[in-house]
Structures are given as C-alpha cells and as structure tokens.
Design an enzyme around this catalytic site. Structure first.
Site, PDB file in Angstrom:
ATOM      1  N   LEU A 526       0.830  -1.210   0.000  1.00 20.15           N
ATOM      2  CA  LEU A 526       0.000   0.000   0.000  1.00 20.15           C
ATOM      3  C   LEU A 526       0.858   1.250   0.000  1.00 20.15           C
ATOM      4  O   LEU A 526       0.443   2.296  -0.456  1.00 20.15           O
ATOM      5  CB  LEU A 526      -0.878   0.031   1.250  1.00 20.15           C
ATOM      6  CG  LEU A 526      -1.973  -1.023   1.345  1.00 20.15           C
ATOM      7  CD1 LEU A 526      -2.591  -1.000   2.727  1.00 20.15           C
ATOM      8  CD2 LEU A 526      -3.041  -0.773   0.293  1.00 20.15           C
ATOM      9  N   GLY A 529       6.134   3.528   4.641  1.00 22.83           N
ATOM     10  CA  GLY A 529       6.160   4.494   5.728  1.00 22.83           C
ATOM     11  C   GLY A 529       7.590   4.819   6.091  1.00 22.83           C
ATOM     12  O   GLY A 529       8.529   4.307   5.491  1.00 22.83           O
ATOM     13  N   GLY A 530       7.739   5.643   7.086  1.00 21.48           N
ATOM     14  CA  GLY A 530       9.071   6.030   7.509  1.00 21.48           C
ATOM     15  C   GLY A 530       9.836   4.875   8.119  1.00 21.48           C
ATOM     16  O   GLY A 530      11.025   4.959   8.364  1.00 21.48           O
ATOM     17  N   PHE A 531       9.147   3.792   8.364  1.00 20.61           N
ATOM     18  CA  PHE A 531       9.750   2.705   9.131  1.00 20.61           C
ATOM     19  C   PHE A 531       9.673   1.393   8.376  1.00 20.61           C
ATOM     20  O   PHE A 531      10.019   0.360   8.890  1.00 20.61           O
ATOM     21  CB  PHE A 531       8.994   2.554  10.439  1.00 20.61           C
ATOM     22  CG  PHE A 531       7.534   2.713  10.217  1.00 20.61           C
ATOM     23  CD1 PHE A 531       6.777   1.656   9.774  1.00 20.61           C
ATOM     24  CD2 PHE A 531       6.922   3.956  10.377  1.00 20.61           C
ATOM     25  CE1 PHE A 531       5.444   1.820   9.510  1.00 20.61           C
ATOM     26  CE2 PHE A 531       5.581   4.111  10.108  1.00 20.61           C
ATOM     27  CZ  PHE A 531       4.837   3.049   9.677  1.00 20.61           C
ATOM     28  N   VAL A 534       4.019  -0.940   4.035  1.00 27.32           N
ATOM     29  CA  VAL A 534       2.708  -1.311   4.551  1.00 27.32           C
ATOM     30  C   VAL A 534       2.015  -2.151   3.483  1.00 27.32           C
ATOM     31  O   VAL A 534       2.010  -1.781   2.309  1.00 27.32           O
ATOM     32  CB  VAL A 534       1.854  -0.060   4.849  1.00 27.32           C
ATOM     33  CG1 VAL A 534       0.507  -0.454   5.423  1.00 27.32           C
ATOM     34  CG2 VAL A 534       2.588   0.867   5.796  1.00 27.32           C
ATOM     35  N   LYS A 548       1.857  -3.488   8.809  1.00 26.29           N
ATOM     36  CA  LYS A 548       3.092  -2.708   8.745  1.00 26.29           C
ATOM     37  C   LYS A 548       4.243  -3.631   9.032  1.00 26.29           C
ATOM     38  O   LYS A 548       4.268  -4.302  10.057  1.00 26.29           O
ATOM     39  CB  LYS A 548       3.062  -1.585   9.787  1.00 26.29           C
ATOM     40  CG  LYS A 548       2.179  -0.473   9.349  1.00 26.29           C
ATOM     41  CD  LYS A 548       2.247   0.714  10.245  1.00 26.29           C
ATOM     42  CE  LYS A 548       1.296   1.759   9.679  1.00 26.29           C
ATOM     43  NZ  LYS A 548       0.970   2.789  10.653  1.00 26.29           N
ATOM     44  N   ASP A 645       4.079  13.320  15.735  1.00 23.94           N
ATOM     45  CA  ASP A 645       4.254  13.305  14.288  1.00 23.94           C
ATOM     46  C   ASP A 645       2.913  13.512  13.614  1.00 23.94           C
ATOM     47  O   ASP A 645       2.559  12.827  12.663  1.00 23.94           O
ATOM     48  CB  ASP A 645       4.911  11.990  13.850  1.00 23.94           C
ATOM     49  CG  ASP A 645       5.473  12.086  12.438  1.00 23.94           C
ATOM     50  OD1 ASP A 645       5.613  13.220  11.930  1.00 23.94           O
ATOM     51  OD2 ASP A 645       5.762  11.041  11.837  1.00 23.94           O
TER      52      ASP A 645
END
Ligand SMILES: *[C@@H]1O[C@H](CO)[C@@H](O)[C@H](O)[C@H]1NC(C)=O
Ligand SMILES: *[C@@H]1O[C@H](CO)[C@@H](O)[C@H](O)[C@H]1NC(C)=O
Ligand SMILES: *[C@@H]1O[C@H](CO)[C@@H](O)[C@H](O)[C@H]1NC(C)=O
Ligand SMILES: *[C@@H]1O[C@H](CO)[C@@H](O)[C@H](O)[C@H]1NC(C)=O
Ligand SMILES: *[C@@H]1O[C@H](CO)[C@@H](O)[C@H](O)[C@H]1NC(C)=O
Ligand SMILES: *[C@@H]1O[C@H](CO)[C@@H](O)[C@H](O)[C@H]1NC(C)=O
Length: 836
Positions: A526, A529-531, A534, A548, A645
């Site tokens: 999808l 992300g910053g990590f 997803v 995630k 955030d």
C-alpha cells in the site's frame, strides 16, 4: 433521524404553505384550524408545525402532528404531539376545543389526541402560536406572559431538547420533563432510551435503557460542571443546571440565535447527541456514551474506570477486589471492598475523578467541609464526602455518601476533591507508596514489557526459520519446513481475531500474515512508511487489514517495540486507527491495523481531483475528529500521550470519511532508516528517554497542538505548509493566514474548490483557533481541551492570536527537521512545558 422518508411530504407541505396561504401563519385560534397538509410557520421562518407521515406507508398511513425546522431540507422532527396515537388512514385536523385544549381529530371527528388540561382559564381570545424557538404555546390571551400560558410544547419534550427547553422536574407545576428516543426512525412512539433527571442527593442526569437500566450518567452537578464531562464548564458552554426546592433542571442556550442546535436521544445508537446545523448539514459535536468507561458503574462498587489502561477497572486507593479471581478474569462487576475492613478514621483525597453516583447521597446545605468531615467520622455508614457546590469562593454545603461509591472514573484534569474514608494504616501505606510511585511505575512497566516480549517471542519464534528468506509461498512453508502441521496449529494463540474484536491484543502467527499478504506480495504493497512498507492483507474471513512491516534495519529493539505496541493497544477511540494485533519474529516486527478505505487525508486535500469531493462540512467534521482523537491522546488518558508526528498523511480516512489518527508513538519507535532529519532528530533528542517518561507528561503536548494548527490550516486552504525547502513559503501559509485574519479577509484563505459553499463563522473560528495553535510560545498555545471546546462550540470565546512563529534566527537545522515548519519544534519539546 435524517432519512428522506418525509421529504416529499414536507416539500408538499411547504408548497402548500406558500401557495394555499398567501402569507404563512403562526397562530391558530377558536376560529381556525390546520388540516391535511397545511402548516404553521413561526414568524421568523425557523420552525414549522403540521402533519407528517413517517415511513413508506407500508404499515398503513399514520399521521403525526410535529414540529420541524422550516429551512432545513433534511427533515428533522423536533417534537411530536401524538407520538403514541397517530391519525390512521385519514387526514388529521388540529384545532382548539371549546374547553381550551388543543385536539387532533380524524375525518370522523374522533379525538385521537388532546393536550393536557390548560393551567389557566381559557377565553375566546385564546390562541396557540408557534414561536421561533420551536415552542408551540397555547395562551389564554395570545401573549406569552407566565400568567397566560395555558399549555406549551416545551413542557412535553419528545426526543429532542432545544435551546431554552428544560430537562428535569418542576415540583410546583407537577411536570417531569425527559427526552425519550423514537422506537425506530419511522416510528415516533417512545423507544427504549430515556435521558432524565434522577432526584435525590445532587442533581444528576441518566440515560436509561428500559425503565430501570442506567447506561450512562452525566455525573453529579457540582455548581460548575457535570462531573462526568469535566471539560465542559457551564460558563463556557452556555448550559446550566438549576436546583431549587421548586424545580431542578438542565437547560442550554445559544448565544447566536440564528444557529440551529439540538440535543437528542438517538434510538438507533442509544446515544445522546448534540448537533449544530452548519453548511447544509447536521454536525454531530458530541455523543455519549462513546467509550467503555462511559458505561454506568462499569467497575462496580469502589472501583473506578480509566480508559488509558488496558485493564480499564481499578479499585480505589485502599480498596481491593471483592473477588480477585473474577477480577483477574476481567469480570469487575463485583467491585471492590475496603482492604482495611471499613470504618476508617481518616480520609484519602482523590481529585481527578468523576464524582460517585450521588442520587442516594445526603446533601447537607450550609455545612462547611470541616463540619462535614466530623459528621462523616461520626457516622459509621459514611464512606466519603465532598463539597456540594464548588461554585464561588466559599463552598457551601457538602454531600456525604453513606452508600457504595459507584461510577467513578479517572480523568487527567482536576475535577474536585473527594474525601474517601480509610483506616489511618491504609493512609500511611498509601503515603509511603506515593513516594515510591515513580520507581515502581518504571519497574512495573519494564517487567510488563519484558513479559509481553517474552510472550510474543514464545508464539512467534518457531516461525522464524521458515520466514528467514521471506520467499517461501505460504502453502509451501508449512509443508516443506518439516514441522508437523499439528504442531504449528497448537502454537497459535487460541484466539479468533476475525470474530472477536475485543480481545486485548492478539499475537498473530506469522504464518497467517504471510497468507493474508500473499507472502508480502509487491502488488499488495500500500505504501512505504518512515519505518518500512505497509501491505494490504486479506484475512480468511474476508476482512481487509493493513500490515506494517517494520524495517529490519530499525535501530529500535524489541523492548521499545512491545512497549509502544502495548501503549497503542490500550488506546481505543473512534478517531484513532485500531491496532488489531502484533507479531514479533526475531527481527521481523509486524503490526496489523484495521484497513482504511480512503487512505490518508493528504491524498484528498492536496489532490487536484479528490479535494473537490471534500466540502466544508466534511472538512469541518474531519477537523473535529482529529481534535477529538488528539484530545483523547492528551487528556482522556492518565498518561499524557504525545503523538509528535501529527501531519495530514498520518490522518487516515475510513469508508465514512471519519478521520483516524495513525502512527501514534511510531515516531519514537522507529528511527533511523528513513533518515528524515526529523526522525533522527527526535530519536537523537529523546532516544534515551523511555516512552513512559514522555507519557507521564514531562514533555509538552503543545507540539501536537502546533501540528494540529498546521493541519487545520491545510484542510481549510487545501495548501501544504511546505516547510524547509523554502522557508519563505513556510512562513507564508501561517504568516499569510495571520495577515488575512488580521485584516478580516480570512475568507480568502479558503480552498477555492469550495466556491463559497462553506459556513463563514465556522471557517473563521477554525482559522483563528489554528492561529492560536501555531503560537511560537508553547505556553501560549491552548490545550487540546480548549482547542476542542473552541472548535466545537459556537459560543466559545476565541482569544486573539499572536503573530505566528517567526524563528528569530535560531538554529536553522531545527527548521529542517520537519516538513511542517516546526520552527520551534526543538525548543518546544525540550523546554518542557509543565502545565501539569
Ligand atoms: C395538499 O393540499 C392540496 C390542496 O388542498 C391538495 O391538492 C394536495 O393533494 C395535498 N397534498 C397532499 C400530499 O395531501
Ligand atoms: C365534524 O364536525 C364539524 C364541526 O363540528 C361538522 O361540520 C362536520 O360535519 C363533522 N363531520 C363529521 C364527519 O361528523
Ligand atoms: C418521561 O416523562 C413522561 C412525562 O412526564 C412520563 O410519562 C414517562 O414515564 C417518563 N419516562 C421515563 C422513562 O421516565
Ligand atoms: C450568527 O450566525 C449567523 C449564521 O451563522 C451569522 O451570519 C451571524 O453573523 C452571527 N451573528 C453573530 C452576532 O455572531
Ligand atoms: C439508591 O437507593 C435505591 C433504594 O434503596 C436503590 O434501589 C438504588 O440501587 C440505590 N442506588 C445507588 C446508586 O446506590
Ligand atoms: C449516617 O449517614 C447516612 C447516610 O448519609 C444517613 O442516612 C444517616 O441518617 C446518618 N446517621 C446518623 C446517625 O446521622
């Protein structure tokens, strides 16, 4: 409410008003009546009275006499005369009978409804008039003076309380006013839910299901607020509770009479709801009950509820569960008992709590708190006491509970002092413990983290090997790794997380995630992300989920991860994305969330095409939703949770476009890999501080408030507050907004795709509140509760904002740290705003 079932009729009715009666009339008298589709319209054109037929006529034609908003296209009935006795299969006629009652008759002249006996004598001058506040008043001489009113619809509410109506009892007139839901959206007869005053002790309002089941209470009135909703202070919100020997009631007002506002019991959801009409739709400002701790007496006697804890219920200080076994199984209905055996000789003060149910408490008017203390100590049935009225400098009177303390609840803000009676030995123990609390809290949390980590590991470990390459097809995986299938099955937690959504936090088998995401197939991705990426996952039961997959390069360890996950799992709110489960499998860390059909807010408001779909009403609801979610994070939780955030891309939208804040805590959880300076910065600054430390409120929540201000401006304008690439531009959105606001030209800020289709006063309020939020000084920014109050209340006074943050030549790398122009971000957080 709000379906279109009566729209046709109302359109015809309005047409009839305009065509058959040259000018609308607002009065009937002995000589006049209304029948069929004739209506009365109040002189200012606000309300309309006439007959309506709910439903599609399948169960016969039922006609009710009702009052609705004349100018609201969505049919919104606020009052029904004959809710239990419709006129069947015939046009109805409303007239004034010779004995001075309003009567509804059918075509055979049979009376189907009549108003109560008039309270004053009626002459030929009597008339009934519909007023602009929605009150239909029968008066002996046509005036509305107290001596002339013979009957009024405000004394007989149905499911809606309008501004100026009273909810409560009038002992002199012998009237009890409550609001009771409709049976169904097409049947106005009284349904199961009633909101009403229960007399005795302190004034307190209850939502009942059926005649005896209490499902929610406002909490006792203490002269200043209803203690179950401590954020709403009477003076700010234009409501009050009047309590005198003659009458006791709740009422509210609207400062700007041209705003339409209503408060009703919704029979479909069983909730109390407050609506305001704005920009062509009803906007739902608040509703109760809205979370488990709102449930009446959820934690039993001497227990209290805390929505920030995963075990919602705790015993009051000095008390222990009546049945520890049941309690550990989360059956808290048995409540708690005094650990010291009762009949204590001292008091322990709590002050961030909803007052216990006070309907069976005894009020001693005129007694001081000191006198009350003595009375309580000398009466062996006394369990607690408190001031009865905290309004004004000198508190007058007190209240004593000689009964079980029920329905208490923890808040993060001060409500009022409640003195709970305990044995001195218990008090000494509590005092000693208080000194150690900090240490214990840390130790407890640490051991809990380790425990969860251990459990997670236990369930996931053996899947590790199969997973390592991350390439195996799921079906092949279970067959080819040599593990007997039965063993794999046995290790799964015995939890069906498709069906049972209320389990604490399921630990999910990696295997199931591999199946759901088709082995992390690229086409299921999808986003990034910053990590880490997803993925879209499909569970066997068909439910879609978002998975995630944390980066394996994440610098954070298992402890931090589980810690955050534990935190997130505790949070449940309509405006937060729901975490469904987690999995830790060596270096694989996965979080499973509910899937959001409409992705993130930024994909709407910054998209040339999609932003056209977002009218002002929706945008305003989204703003309120985000504010509600943040308010929950900041204040409805005993731990103060800072998101850190907040940005448009962290606000997800579900099918119904309800905003859900996501990634709370993630900023602290996952550092490193995305290498935005921001992430590194935060980790760099706080990397060694544990989340509990932050949650306990030592950091400022005002940084979230700042971000919210930016988001609100982005939503209003449809423009990005682009930060560090162009500092000029960064200051532009905020500075520009301020400039326009100052010059009274704020309206020019509004996203031009809305093309005038917005409510000016709401837009102005949003902009002004946003400007307050982005004040350069954290201490000048409002708290989330006042932000929410200012946004949601048309009555609230919004202070004048200062010119927004111009960074006075501070370290410019701070500016670079965020794409949101946190020009003072670093200061904000390290400066430690200690408003606690
Ligand atoms: C409304 O009244 C007019 C005039 O009396 C009549 O022609 C029309 O049929 C009525 N409409 C309904 C829905 O009863
Ligand atoms: C109903 O009452 C009115 C006035 O009293 C009368 O004119 C009319 O004929 C009555 N209708 C029937 C059906 O009895
Ligand atoms: C609500 O008030 C009405 C009128 O006083 C009364 O008849 C009814 O019983 C009340 N309902 C409940 C549930 O108390
Ligand atoms: C009251 O509200 C109306 C409509 O929202 C607005 O036009 C008007 O300016 C407001 N009046 C005051 C005094 O705020
Ligand atoms: C109040 O007293 C009544 C009558 O004794 C009892 O039925 C009710 O449960 C009590 N309510 C509370 C909250 O203690
Ligand atoms: C003790 O307190 C209870 C509850 O407040 C009250 O009903 C009772 O009358 C009190 N007894 C005495 C002796 O004052």
């Amino acid at each position: 409410m709000g379906s279109s079932w009566i729209s046709v009729l109302l359109v015809l009715a309005s047409a009839a008003t305009f065509f058959s009666l040259a000018t609308p009339i607002d009065t009937i008298d002995q000589a006049a009546s209304i029948s069929g589709n004739q209506t009365l319209v109040s002189s200012g054109g606000v309300f309309q009275l006439g007959f309506f037929s709910p439903g599609d006529g399948a169960d016969g034609d039922r006609k009710y006499l009702g009052i609705w908003y004349a100018k609201v296209p969505e049919p919104t009935i606020v009052w029904v005369a004959n809710r239990q006795s419709p006129v069947l299969n015939s046009p109805g006629v409303l007239k004034l009978s010779p004995d001075g009652r309003l009567v509804i008759v059918d075509s055979r002249n049979a009376t189907v409804w009549s108003s109560a006996e008039p309270t004053t004598s009626i002459t030929t001058l009597a008339s009934a008039r519909l007023f602009d506040d929605g009150n239909f008043v029968l008066s002996s001489d046509g005036s509305r003076s107290p001596g002339s009113v013979a009957w009024q619809s405000f004394d007989y509410p149905t499911d809606t309380l309008l501004p100026g109506m009273k909810l409560g009892v009038d002992n002199k007139a012998g009237i009890t006013r409550n609001i009771t839901s409709w049976s169904s959206p097409t049947d106005p007869s009284p349904g199961p839910y009633t909101f009403k005053l229960v007399t005795g002790g302190l004034p307190q309002f209850f939502l009942f299901r059926g005649p005896t089941t209490r499902i929610y209470t406002s909490g006792p009135w203490n002269g200043e607020m209803l203690t179950g909703v401590p954020y709403l202070k009477s003076q700010d919100f234009g409501f009050t509770v009047v309590s005198s020997p003659d009458e006791t009631y709740y009422t509210y007002s609207i400062r700007n009479a041209s705003l339409l506002s209503r408060f009703m019991v919704d029979g479909t959801s069983g909730q109390l709801k407050r609506f305001v009409w704005s920009s062509g739709a009803w906007s739902n400002f608040w509703y109760y009950p809205s979370e488990p701790c709102d449930g009446y007496a959820k934690c039993g006697a001497f227990g209290y509820c805390d929505s920030s804890l995963s075990q919602l219920c705790s015993c009051l200080p000095g008390f222990v569960p009546r049945s520890p076994e049941q309690w550990s199984l989360r059956d808290t209905s048995g409540g708690c008992i005094d650990g010291g055996g009762g009949g204590g000789d001292g008091f322990w003060v709590v002050n961030q709590m909803k007052l216990p149910d006070a309907t069976n408490a005894t009020v001693y008017a005129g007694m001081t708190l000191e006198q009350c203390r003595v009375v309580c100590l000398n009466n062996c049935s006394c369990r607690a006491y408190a001031a009865a009225n905290v309004h004004g400098a000198v508190s007058s009177g007190c209240v004593i509970w000689g009964v079980d303390l029920l329905d208490m609840r923890q808040y993060s803000i001060s409500v009022q002092d409640v003195y709970i009676r305990l044995a001195q030995s218990d008090i000494d123990a509590l005092k000693a413990a208080e000194g150690k609390t900090t240490v214990i809290a840390i130790v407890c949390t640490m051991s809990a983290v380790l425990l969860v980590a251990a459990i997670c590991c236990y369930f996931c470990r053996n899947k590790l090997r199969r997973k390592l390459q991350g390439k195996m097809a799921p079906s092949a995986a279970s067959g080819s790794n040599g593990l007997p299938t039965s063993r794999v099955k046995k290790q799964r937690p015995d939890v069906n997380w498709c069906a049972d959504k209320d389990v604490d936090l399921p630990l999910i088998d990696l295997q199931d995630i591999l199946v759901a995401t088709e082995n992390f197939a690229e086409e299921n991705k999808l986003g990034e992300g910053g990590f880490g990426p997803v993925y879209l996952g499909k569970l066997e039961c068909g439910q879609k989920v978002a998975v995630k997959r944390m980066s394996q390069r994440s610098v954070q360890g298992v402890e931090e991860f589980t810690n955050e996950v534990k935190l997130i799992a505790k949070l449940q709110h309509r405006n937060l994305v729901r975490l469904l489960g987690c999995c830790i499998d060596d270096d694989e860390r996965l979080l499973m969330y509910e899937y959001m059909d409409n992705q993130s807010l930024d994909t709407f408001i910054f998209d040339e095409g999609k932003r056209r779909l977002l009218g002002w009403q929706k945008r305003f609801e989204i703003i309120l939703g985000i504010a509600r979610g943040l308010l929950y994070l900041h204040e409805d939780s005993r731990f103060r949770i800072i998101h850190r955030d907040m940005k448009a891309s962290n606000v997800l939208l579900d099918k119904a476009m309800i905003p859900k804040i996501s990634d709370f805590g993630i900023a602290r959880m996952f550092g490193g890999d995305q290498t935005t300076a921001y992430t590194l910065k935060v980790i760099g600054t706080y990397g060694y501080m544990s989340p509990e430390y932050a949650m306990d409120g030592l950091f400022s929540m005002k940084s979230d408030v700042y971000s919210l201000g930016v988001i609100v401006l982005e939503i209003v304008t449809g423009k990005k507050n682009r930060g560090f690439y162009d500092p000029e531009l960064d200051l532009n959105l905020l500075g520009y907004a301020y400039m326009l606001w100052k010059e009274g030209r704020s309206v020019e800020l509004v996203d031009d795709v809305m093309d005038g289709g917005f409510n000016n006063s709401e837009v102005l309020r949003c902009i002004q509140v946003a400007l307050l939020c982005v004040d350069v000084q954290p201490r000048n920014r409002p708290t989330m509760s006042s932000v929410f109050m200012m946004l949601s209340s048309e009555n609230a006074t919004v202070p004048v904002p200062n010119e927004p943050g111009v960074n006075n030549g501070k370290n410019t790398s701070d500016t670079e740290s965020s794409s949101y122009g946190f020009t003072t971000n670093s200061e904000t957080i390290t400066e430690e705003d200690t408003t606690r």
